[in-house]
Design a protein around this motif. Structure first.
Motif, short mmCIF file in Angstrom:
data_model
loop_
_atom_site.label_atom_id
_atom_site.label_comp_id
_atom_site.label_asym_id
_atom_site.label_seq_id
_atom_site.Cartn_x
_atom_site.Cartn_y
_atom_site.Cartn_z
N THR A 1 48.49 55.31 -57.29
CA THR A 1 48.47 53.75 -57.03
C THR A 1 47.05 53.23 -56.77
O THR A 1 46.31 52.04 -56.18
N ASP A 2 45.72 54.15 -56.52
CA ASP A 2 44.76 53.61 -56.40
C ASP A 2 43.61 54.95 -57.06
O ASP A 2 43.98 54.82 -57.97
N LEU A 3 42.32 53.55 -57.37
CA LEU A 3 41.18 54.30 -58.40
C LEU A 3 40.28 53.95 -57.64
O LEU A 3 39.62 53.23 -56.95
N VAL A 4 39.53 55.25 -57.89
CA VAL A 4 38.07 55.22 -57.52
C VAL A 4 36.87 55.11 -58.62
O VAL A 4 36.69 55.95 -59.48
N LEU A 5 35.81 53.45 -58.51
CA LEU A 5 35.01 53.89 -59.84
C LEU A 5 33.61 53.93 -58.88
O LEU A 5 33.32 53.15 -58.10
N GLY A 6 33.65 53.98 -60.12
CA GLY A 6 31.32 53.93 -59.63
C GLY A 6 30.80 52.38 -59.89
O GLY A 6 30.92 52.56 -61.35
N VAL B 1 49.82 43.01 -58.52
CA VAL B 1 48.78 44.17 -59.34
C VAL B 1 48.58 45.01 -59.12
O VAL B 1 50.08 45.42 -58.67
N ALA B 2 49.10 46.40 -60.59
CA ALA B 2 49.47 47.35 -60.57
C ALA B 2 49.20 48.90 -58.93
O ALA B 2 49.64 49.02 -59.00
N LEU B 3 47.57 48.12 -59.16
CA LEU B 3 46.16 49.05 -57.86
C LEU B 3 46.98 47.99 -56.35
O LEU B 3 47.00 47.13 -56.17
N ASP B 4 47.34 49.28 -56.01
CA ASP B 4 47.62 49.17 -54.05
C ASP B 4 46.00 48.66 -53.63
O ASP B 4 45.65 48.14 -52.63
N LYS B 5 45.41 50.09 -54.37
CA LYS B 5 43.51 50.18 -53.59
C LYS B 5 42.47 50.78 -54.77
O LYS B 5 43.21 51.06 -55.19
N ALA B 6 41.45 50.21 -54.63
CA ALA B 6 39.96 50.26 -55.22
C ALA B 6 39.08 50.09 -54.19
O ALA B 6 38.82 49.65 -53.56
N THR B 7 38.11 51.74 -54.29
CA THR B 7 37.00 51.78 -54.26
C THR B 7 35.69 52.00 -55.16
O THR B 7 36.24 52.80 -55.50
N PHE B 8 35.16 50.92 -54.79
CA PHE B 8 33.62 51.11 -55.37
C PHE B 8 32.70 51.84 -54.59
O PHE B 8 32.36 51.28 -54.18
N ARG B 9 32.73 52.90 -55.40
CA ARG B 9 31.36 53.47 -54.69
C ARG B 9 30.38 53.60 -54.83
O ARG B 9 30.23 53.78 -56.70
N ILE B 10 29.33 53.70 -54.71
CA ILE B 10 28.13 53.48 -55.28
C ILE B 10 26.86 54.52 -55.59
O ILE B 10 26.92 55.33 -54.97
N ILE B 11 26.85 54.72 -56.81
CA ILE B 11 26.28 55.76 -56.93
C ILE B 11 24.79 55.78 -58.66
O ILE B 11 25.36 55.11 -59.28
N PRO B 12 23.38 55.53 -57.53
CA PRO B 12 22.88 54.85 -58.20
C PRO B 12 22.27 55.88 -59.48
O PRO B 12 21.34 55.60 -60.67
N ASP B 13 21.96 57.01 -59.08
CA ASP B 13 21.44 58.18 -60.26
C ASP B 13 22.44 58.84 -61.04
O ASP B 13 23.52 58.82 -61.02
N PRO B 14 21.51 58.75 -62.39
CA PRO B 14 22.84 58.91 -63.49
C PRO B 14 22.56 59.96 -63.87
O PRO B 14 24.04 60.21 -63.50
N TRP C 1 36.12 56.34 -68.22
CA TRP C 1 36.82 56.43 -67.69
C TRP C 1 38.27 57.52 -67.66
O TRP C 1 38.21 58.12 -69.01
N ASP C 2 39.06 58.08 -66.43
CA ASP C 2 40.13 59.61 -67.22
C ASP C 2 41.01 58.58 -68.32
O ASP C 2 41.38 57.77 -67.90
N ALA C 3 41.48 59.17 -68.71
CA ALA C 3 42.03 58.53 -69.62
C ALA C 3 43.68 58.76 -69.34
O ALA C 3 43.96 57.64 -70.26
N LYS D 1 45.96 49.58 -64.63
CA LYS D 1 47.28 50.74 -63.71
C LYS D 1 47.12 52.26 -64.50
O LYS D 1 46.44 52.57 -65.77
N TRP D 2 47.65 53.17 -63.82
CA TRP D 2 47.53 54.46 -64.02
C TRP D 2 48.75 54.52 -65.23
O TRP D 2 49.50 54.40 -64.65
N ALA D 3 48.41 55.81 -66.41
CA ALA D 3 49.46 55.98 -67.59
C ALA D 3 50.38 57.01 -66.72
O ALA D 3 50.27 57.76 -65.82
#
Lengths: 494, 315
Positions: free
Chosen positions: A27-32, A208-221, A469-471, A491-493
């Motif tokens: 139930t957690d997701l890390v997004l860039g 919502v289905a997620l308990d936690k979401a993290t937005f990680r800052i990644i500027p470099d391609p 994103w992850d399939a 949510k995660w499948a």
């Protein structure tokens, strides 16, 4: 020995089983994200990076925009509009609480709208509120908004990130400690590193289905690519590297979604500065650009060509790319007719995004073919805003206009294109005063045609949204009708 | 000695003052307005003006300079225009990443470079010497961002031993923090080690040609004893100078490595602050760096006296 092997096998099978079991419950997701927001208050800053964290997740408005760009009820559960289109009565949801526990009611709505249109307001989208005349509280769950004139976009406008409802108690500290009514609250912001949001247990709507979401800052391609491959982030909703997309498309662990955005990308021209005050010169430039080469070169083939200033996914869109089709011979003829048979020298100011820098080089090379020498001047955003946008000190520039519903920029006084068409202004005025869809569609198409004929800018392409994103992740937006990473349905499948 | 130190400190303060004026003026000349940048393309003129007022940008230049300098004297670095939090908080958060990173890299580069330099110098002219120095030359030439990406693909993407980047914060535990600094410090430290090894070797070779080395050998000391007791100590002065320069570079000149590993370090703070015209942050960080360089130079000079007793009596 055999026994030992068997028990080892059994043990590892158990470990595997429990591992899959814990996987299903993820139930957690890390997004860039590429850009770090300057702060987290969408009513005080225009950065798309703010909306990409807080829109629909942390803050909510009276209405909201969904993944398809449609207007849905949010904090207002319903509304009525008077016959003359000037009076909107909003019925608010009850039992809604802000993250700090204070109750949400009509007073917060009045406070937020009055604050946004106040003389001292620093709201980045102040024009959205310009049509409001008065905001009245009828009872704690009913608000009446009276407009100066009918405005067909009003409900849409109230769904923008800059129109979210904030509480008087927390409005001044939202930049640092955002307090909204949304399904997630902000836990922690490690500056330069990441922003963590978690489920709001007291949320008024669908949990919502997620308990936690993290937005990680990644500027470099390159770093963004590595982070996805290493599994450090599981989703990059707006992936910064077009050239790495095929690599992910070939990898079954990932889902790659090429969606649309509201980003009409144009080659802006200074319509009052010679030789760009001559329609033939502007037409010559538009016909000199091969949009396919441009999209292949600058976006690795991922954009959609446009022939006017309107998003191709909109129902009222008409394809006008034929009006300025690639035809260098015609360009040369037009230039000669305009009195520049040998072309001329000019400048092209390019802001930092890769579409502008790469696109600018391709366009400069294509213009050279018809005799126009465009000197490329790279500028930072701060310089671009100061020199090009405010100072109108430029000949040509490339920029993507990413705000939704922004056809009206060509009707604005003193806007950087220096384009001035009474006919176009009239159409925009009618659109704003109309709420009937069929009439609006006709007017939108009329406006697109005027722009395609007048060429205040050369219309290039609609910016794509490259999501990876992850399939197994479901529910992320495929398109970007507004800058947002709406996690309410993610949510995660199993 | 005391006189020498106080003189150096006075010069340091004057340098800081000069730097503050230069930084302030340069940043004033750079085009771009933080308020307009914050509010974007749809902002109305009155909204931009209201924000400029909130940020204090409507004040005259001199007043802003003196209120900034006055604040610095009492340890107040002002408030960031974009983040609207105290600049000092931003800087201390970033130092918590940049300082350990710089120190680890420096440590790595020293423990690799000095033995390699010694080894090479003691075998001057042999195949091992030229082989080692050839490797060091490659180390100097390799761009560190490329080396960093290589490390990421091997250790994070393929082997999954360490994260590809990011910094979990020291709250997540010392090991978690250190783990995320392993690859960046190798990427930073190895090229520095290559430079330092070459400097150590040539400094040693210079010293080994001196008369007193011959005297030492003549009085019966072994090669090894001469190398450690007489040559290395004397060769340390240029080595320390390079180390001092490297430290200043490692503290904020690592923006590229910070980008590759998306670390929230000082370099990225400055870069971001410049693009957002968060001038007060840029000014604060620059002042801090100038102060660091002055301090490190002072320490390096003082340490000369430690390694070389002849310098103690002087000045």
């Amino acid at each position: 020995m055999n026994r030992v092997w068997k028990s080892a096998l059994a043990a590892s099978a158990l470990v595997l089983l429990s591992a899959t079991a814990s996987f299903a419950a993820k139930t957690d997701l890390v997004l860039g994200v590429v850009l770090e927001p300057p702060h987290l208050d969408p009513t005080a800053g225009a950065a798309t990076a703010i909306g990409e964290i807080v829109y629909a997740n942390v803050f909510e408005g009276l209405t909201r925009i969904n993944a398809k760009g449609e207007v849905l009820p949010a904090l207002a559960e319903s509304w009525t509009i008077s016959e003359d289109g000037k009076l909107y009565t909003f019925k608010l949801h009850k039992d809604v609480k802000f993250h700090d526990g204070t109750a949400f009611d009509a007073q917060d709505v009045k406070f937020s709208l009055d604050r946004a249109r106040d003389e001292k307001s620093t709201n980045p989208q102040k024009p959205l509120f310009a049509s409001i005349d008065t905001v009245e509280i009828v009872d704690p769950l009913t608000v009446k908004v009276t407009l100066k004139q009918p405005n067909g976009d009003f409900l849409y406008n109230m769904g923008w990130a800059a129109a979210v409802i904030v509480a008087p108690e927390s409005a001044d500290t939202n930049k640092e400690k955002p307090v909204g009514t949304g399904p997630f609250k902000v836990d922690n912001w490690a500056k330069g590193s990441q922003i963590v949001i978690s489920k709001n247990p007291a949320y008024w709507g669908t949990p919502v289905a997620l308990d936690k979401a993290t937005f990680r800052i990644i500027p470099d391609p390159a770093a963004a690519t590595a982070a996805l491959l290493a599994g450090d982030v599981q989703a990059f909703p707006v992936f910064p590297s077009y050239e790495a997309v095929p690599q992910f498309q070939a990898d079954p662990r990932f889902k790659v979604v090429i969606g649309t955005t509201e980003g009409e990308t144009v080659l802006g021209m200074n319509n009052k500065k010679p030789p760009f005050d001559n329609l033939k010169v502007r037409q010559a430039i538009a016909h000199a650009i091969d949009r396919k080469t441009l999209i292949d070169g600058a976006l690795f083939g991922l954009g959609t060509p446009i022939g006017s200033f309107f998003p191709p996914h909109h129902p009222a869109y008409i394809d006008l790319t034929g009006e300025s089709a690639y035809d260098p011979a015609l360009s040369k003829k037009l230039l000669a007719e305009a009195g520049h048979p040998d072309g001329f020298k000019t400048t092209l100011k390019l802001p930092p995004p890769v579409y502008a820098r790469r696109g600018g080089e391709i366009i400069a090379a294509e213009l050279r073919e018809i005799g126009i020498e465009a000197e490329i001047i790279p500028v930072e955003w701060a310089q671009w805003l100061e020199q090009v946008f405010k100072g109108k000190d430029y000949d040509m520039t490339i920029v993507s206009h990413t705000e939704p519903n922004d056809l009206n920029i060509f009707a604005r006084d003193n806007y950087y294109f220096n384009y001035d068409s009474p006919a176009f202004r009239e159409v925009i005025k009618q659109i704003e005063a109309t709420s009937d869809t069929t009439t609006r569609t006709g007017l939108y198409q009329q406006a697109q045609k005027i722009l395609a004929a007048d060429v205040p800018a050369a219309f290039l392409f609609q910016l794509p949204k490259t999501g990876i994103w992850d399939a197994k992740v479901e529910g992320l937006w495929e398109n970007g009708p507004i800058p947002a990473n709406d996690l309410t349905a993610v949510k995660w499948a199993e | 000695m005391l006189n020498y130190v106080s003189k150096r400190i006075l010069i340091g303060i004057l340098t800081l003052l000069a730097a503050s004026i230069v930084v302030f003026i340069v940043l004033e000349i750079v085009p771009g307005d933080p308020a307009r940048l914050m509010l974007g393309m749809n902002a109305t003129e009155d909204a931009v003006q209201a924000l400029q007022q909130q940020m204090g940008l409507d004040q005259p230049l001199l007043i802003r300079y003196f209120s900034w300098i006055g604040g610095l004297l009492v340890g107040d670095f002002g408030k960031s225009y974009t983040y609207s939090v105290p600049v000092l908080n931003l800087i201390t958060e970033r130092i918590a990443v940049s300082l350990p990173l710089a120190l680890i890299s420096l440590f790595l580069s020293t423990i690799i470079a000095i033995p390699v330099g010694l080894f090479s110098a003691s075998r001057r002219g042999t195949m091992t010497d030229s082989g080692t120095m050839a490797i060091a030359q490659v180390g100097v030439a390799i761009p560190n961002f490329w080396f960093a990406l290589l490390l990421v693909y091997v250790f994070a993407v393929s082997l999954r031993l360490v994260p590809a980047g990011g910094f979990p914060g020291w709250n997540a535990g010392v090991w978690a923090g250190l783990k995320s600094l392993i690859l960046p410090s190798i990427a930073l430290g190895l090229p520095q080690a290559a430079i330092l090894a070459r400097v150590t070797r040539s400094a040693l070779l210079d010293v080994l040609g001196e008369d007193y080395i011959r005297t030492a050998r003549a009085k019966g000391l072994t090669r090894r004893k001469v190398l450690y007791r007489h040559a290395l100590r004397n060769a340390l002065i240029p080595v320390l100078t390079i180390l001092g320069l490297q430290f200043a570079f490692l503290l904020a000149g690592t923006i590229i490595i910070e980008n590759v590993f998306y670390l929230p370090g000082l370099g990225r703070l400055v870069f971001q602050a410049i693009t957002q015209r968060d001038l007060i942050v840029v000014e604060g960080v620059v002042m801090l760096l100038v102060a660091t360089v002055i301090l490190v130079n002072l320490l390096v000079d003082l340490s000369y006296a430690l390694v070389d007793p002849r310098l103690r009596g002087r000045s």
